[in-house]
Design an enzyme around this catalytic site. Sequence first.
Site, short mmCIF file in Angstrom:
data_model
loop_
_atom_site.label_atom_id
_atom_site.label_comp_id
_atom_site.label_asym_id
_atom_site.label_seq_id
_atom_site.Cartn_x
_atom_site.Cartn_y
_atom_site.Cartn_z
N SER A 183 0.86 -1.19 0.00
CA SER A 183 0.00 0.00 0.00
C SER A 183 0.89 1.23 0.00
O SER A 183 2.04 1.16 0.45
CB SER A 183 -0.85 0.00 1.27
OG SER A 183 -1.38 1.30 1.52
N TYR A 213 -2.48 -1.03 10.33
CA TYR A 213 -2.37 -1.22 8.87
C TYR A 213 -1.05 -0.66 8.34
O TYR A 213 -0.31 -1.34 7.63
CB TYR A 213 -3.56 -0.52 8.20
CG TYR A 213 -3.67 -0.74 6.72
CD1 TYR A 213 -4.23 -1.90 6.20
CD2 TYR A 213 -3.23 0.23 5.82
CE1 TYR A 213 -4.34 -2.09 4.83
CE2 TYR A 213 -3.33 0.05 4.45
CZ TYR A 213 -3.90 -1.11 3.95
OH TYR A 213 -4.01 -1.30 2.60
C1 BGC Z 1 -6.22 1.49 1.37
C2 BGC Z 1 -7.34 2.35 0.85
C3 BGC Z 1 -6.91 3.82 0.83
C4 BGC Z 1 -5.60 3.98 0.12
C5 BGC Z 1 -5.09 5.41 0.11
C6 BGC Z 1 -4.95 1.78 0.62
O1 BGC Z 1 -3.94 0.99 1.16
O2 BGC Z 1 -6.56 0.13 1.20
O3 BGC Z 1 -8.49 2.18 1.65
O4 BGC Z 1 -7.91 4.59 0.19
O5 BGC Z 1 -4.63 3.15 0.73
O6 BGC Z 1 -5.14 6.01 1.38
#
Ligand code: BGC
Length: 263
Positions: free
Chosen positions: A147, A160
């Site tokens: 991410s 996360y």
């Molecule tokens: C998340 C999304 C988020 C994006 C940007 C991703 O890792 O899963 O929910 O919109 O990051 O913030």
Amino acid sequence: MFKDLENKVVIITGAGSGIGKSFAENFGKAKSKVVLNYRSDKHDDSLQESVDIIKQAGGDALLVQGDVSKEEDVINLIKQTVNHFGTLDIMINNAGFEKPTPTHEMTLEEWQKVIDINLTGAFIGSREAIKQFRDEDKQGVIINTSSVHDTIPWPNYVHYASSKGGLKLMMETMSMEYAQFGIRINNISPGAIVTEHTKEKFSDPKTRAETLEMIPAKEIGDAQDIANVALFLASDLAHYVHGTTIYVDGGMTNYPAFMGGKG
Ligand code: BGC
């Protein structure tokens, strides 16, 4: 375009929805043999739809249920794959989970769940895939779905962001260890992507506008944008790409607050 992906055996975790579903269908269109891992039967229709798409395109498909945060499930996933298709070429650790909670209210259970799925799940998947590649003396490929939050801090998502930051260094370390055997390990880091998981938040006009503010390209991506990069990374075109992260984010990681030229 990705001729060498034909007949390659690829495992995709979290293939029942979102980016994982798009990975599965795109590898199917490249005529790969796709193992679709999913955790719960709530994705049955979606999985069947993907299997049909893959088979119609000339690929092959196998469904394997399993929770990536459980060691025995991941071991079973690799075992079933090799029993059915005879080998493993590409492992995509894609399963992930997110849910916001302010740090001071986050229970250890909430923290642990995200770490277990996003980081430990990818560790077990990678470890088992590498074992299989080494047993077969194969130059396999591992791709993790990370991410932009492996580098951008994200308030209310400390579990996360920590899991994805860990995933980045995990991938880099494993790549340094196994590049010498021709095993290529890389991450894809998506930004804001519309999937069934994010559809609701991005259809809210305020959230959408705020999100677009953070994207130099002024566009929210879709799962296909991510799948295109996975096909490339899995293919021989990427044979010299080791231990790196490709951000697919419309420029989100590039300090968009500076777009106006101030500072
Ligand atoms: C998340 C999304 C988020 C994006 C940007 C991703 O890792 O899963 O929910 O919109 O990051 O913030």
